[in-house]
Motif scaffolding. Sequence first.
Motif, PDB file in Angstrom:
ATOM      1  N   HIS A 165      49.099  25.666  48.456  1.00  0.00           N
ATOM      2  CA  HIS A 165      50.134  24.415  47.909  1.00  0.00           C
ATOM      3  C   HIS A 165      51.491  25.500  47.212  1.00  0.00           C
ATOM      4  CE1 HIS A 165      47.728  21.930  48.856  1.00  0.00           C
ATOM      5  NE2 HIS A 165      46.386  22.684  48.723  1.00  0.00           N
ATOM      6  N   LYS A 166      51.710  25.523  45.557  1.00  0.00           N
ATOM      7  CA  LYS A 166      52.741  24.983  44.793  1.00  0.00           C
ATOM      8  C   LYS A 166      52.457  26.579  43.944  1.00  0.00           C
ATOM      9  CE  LYS A 166      54.284  20.327  44.034  1.00  0.00           C
ATOM     10  NZ  LYS A 166      55.005  19.691  43.389  1.00  0.00           N
ATOM     11  N   ARG A 167      51.103  27.406  44.274  1.00  0.00           N
ATOM     12  CA  ARG A 167      51.279  28.063  43.459  1.00  0.00           C
ATOM     13  C   ARG A 167      51.392  29.751  44.344  1.00  0.00           C
ATOM     14  NH1 ARG A 167      47.042  32.109  42.978  1.00  0.00           N
ATOM     15  NH2 ARG A 167      47.262  33.066  40.111  1.00  0.00           N
ATOM     16  N   VAL A 168      52.075  30.144  44.274  1.00  0.00           N
ATOM     17  CA  VAL A 168      52.890  31.584  45.010  1.00  0.00           C
ATOM     18  C   VAL A 168      52.662  32.932  44.452  1.00  0.00           C
ATOM     19  CG1 VAL A 168      54.566  32.662  46.511  1.00  0.00           C
ATOM     20  CG2 VAL A 168      53.888  30.034  46.806  1.00  0.00           C
ATOM     21  N   VAL A 169      51.565  34.036  44.731  1.00  0.00           N
ATOM     22  CA  VAL A 169      51.418  35.116  44.786  1.00  0.00           C
ATOM     23  C   VAL A 169      53.106  35.906  45.584  1.00  0.00           C
ATOM     24  CG1 VAL A 169      50.294  37.560  43.924  1.00  0.00           C
ATOM     25  CG2 VAL A 169      49.367  34.956  43.694  1.00  0.00           C
ATOM     26  N   VAL A 170      53.524  37.096  44.867  1.00  0.00           N
ATOM     27  CA  VAL A 170      54.004  37.845  45.490  1.00  0.00           C
ATOM     28  C   VAL A 170      54.352  39.460  45.231  1.00  0.00           C
ATOM     29  CG1 VAL A 170      56.630  38.367  46.172  1.00  0.00           C
ATOM     30  CG2 VAL A 170      55.936  35.367  45.306  1.00  0.00           C
ATOM     31  N   LYS A 171      53.881  40.290  45.857  1.00  0.00           N
ATOM     32  CA  LYS A 171      54.186  41.552  46.087  1.00  0.00           C
ATOM     33  C   LYS A 171      54.934  42.065  46.529  1.00  0.00           C
ATOM     34  CE  LYS A 171      49.933  41.655  43.511  1.00  0.00           C
ATOM     35  NZ  LYS A 171      49.736  42.467  42.411  1.00  0.00           N
ATOM     36  N   HIS A 172      56.284  42.922  46.104  1.00  0.00           N
ATOM     37  CA  HIS A 172      57.036  43.812  46.828  1.00  0.00           C
ATOM     38  C   HIS A 172      57.264  45.080  46.766  1.00  0.00           C
ATOM     39  CE1 HIS A 172      58.408  44.141  42.375  1.00  0.00           C
ATOM     40  NE2 HIS A 172      59.334  44.723  42.693  1.00  0.00           N
ATOM     41  N   ALA A 173      57.949  45.794  47.075  1.00  0.00           N
ATOM     42  CA  ALA A 173      58.047  46.838  47.361  1.00  0.00           C
ATOM     43  C   ALA A 173      59.517  47.151  47.393  1.00  0.00           C
ATOM     44  CB  ALA A 173      57.772  47.943  48.712  1.00  0.00           C
ATOM     45  N   LEU A 174      60.661  48.108  47.155  1.00  0.00           N
ATOM     46  CA  LEU A 174      62.229  48.362  47.558  1.00  0.00           C
ATOM     47  C   LEU A 174      61.890  49.760  48.589  1.00  0.00           C
ATOM     48  CD1 LEU A 174      65.204  47.771  47.559  1.00  0.00           C
ATOM     49  CD2 LEU A 174      65.339  48.272  45.244  1.00  0.00           C
ATOM     50  N   THR A 175      62.378  49.580  49.717  1.00  0.00           N
ATOM     51  CA  THR A 175      62.354  50.999  50.119  1.00  0.00           C
ATOM     52  C   THR A 175      63.506  51.058  51.087  1.00  0.00           C
ATOM     53  OG1 THR A 175      61.502  50.365  52.389  1.00  0.00           O
ATOM     54  CG2 THR A 175      60.194  51.398  51.142  1.00  0.00           C
ATOM     55  N   ARG A 176      64.307  52.119  51.191  1.00  0.00           N
ATOM     56  CA  ARG A 176      65.317  52.753  51.575  1.00  0.00           C
ATOM     57  C   ARG A 176      65.249  53.471  53.473  1.00  0.00           C
ATOM     58  NH1 ARG A 176      69.920  52.964  48.781  1.00  0.00           N
ATOM     59  NH2 ARG A 176      69.529  52.974  46.268  1.00  0.00           N
ATOM     60  N   PRO A 177      65.789  53.136  53.947  1.00  0.00           N
ATOM     61  CA  PRO A 177      65.505  53.044  55.323  1.00  0.00           C
ATOM     62  C   PRO A 177      65.467  54.893  55.772  1.00  0.00           C
ATOM     63  CG  PRO A 177      67.338  52.113  55.071  1.00  0.00           C
ATOM     64  CD  PRO A 177      67.336  52.368  53.819  1.00  0.00           C
TER      65      PRO A 177
END
Length: 86
Positions: A74-86
């Motif tokens: 519904h309206k609840r969202v959990v976000v996991k992230h990672a920033l990388t270089r190619p």
Amino acid sequence: DGYPDVLMYPLANNQKHDLGIVMEFKHAREDGSDNQELLAEKALKQIDMKNYVAELKAQSQVKRILKLGLAFNHKRVVVKHALTRP
């Protein structure tokens, strides 16, 4: 090895923007039995396991890649992230 839910490229002619973004979504169950934190982590791992970043790595304008694993109910969202270089 498959296709991500969303893949965003920077414009080729815009040198100021070098970020490519890949997003994978997971839907949590209505009864709440799915742990959204774990689902978001699973989505993030799927990006790596299925090599969803390969298309972004092939683009010369992409210097950074933001990977987002999103789990929603519904309206609840959990976000996991990672920033990388190619």
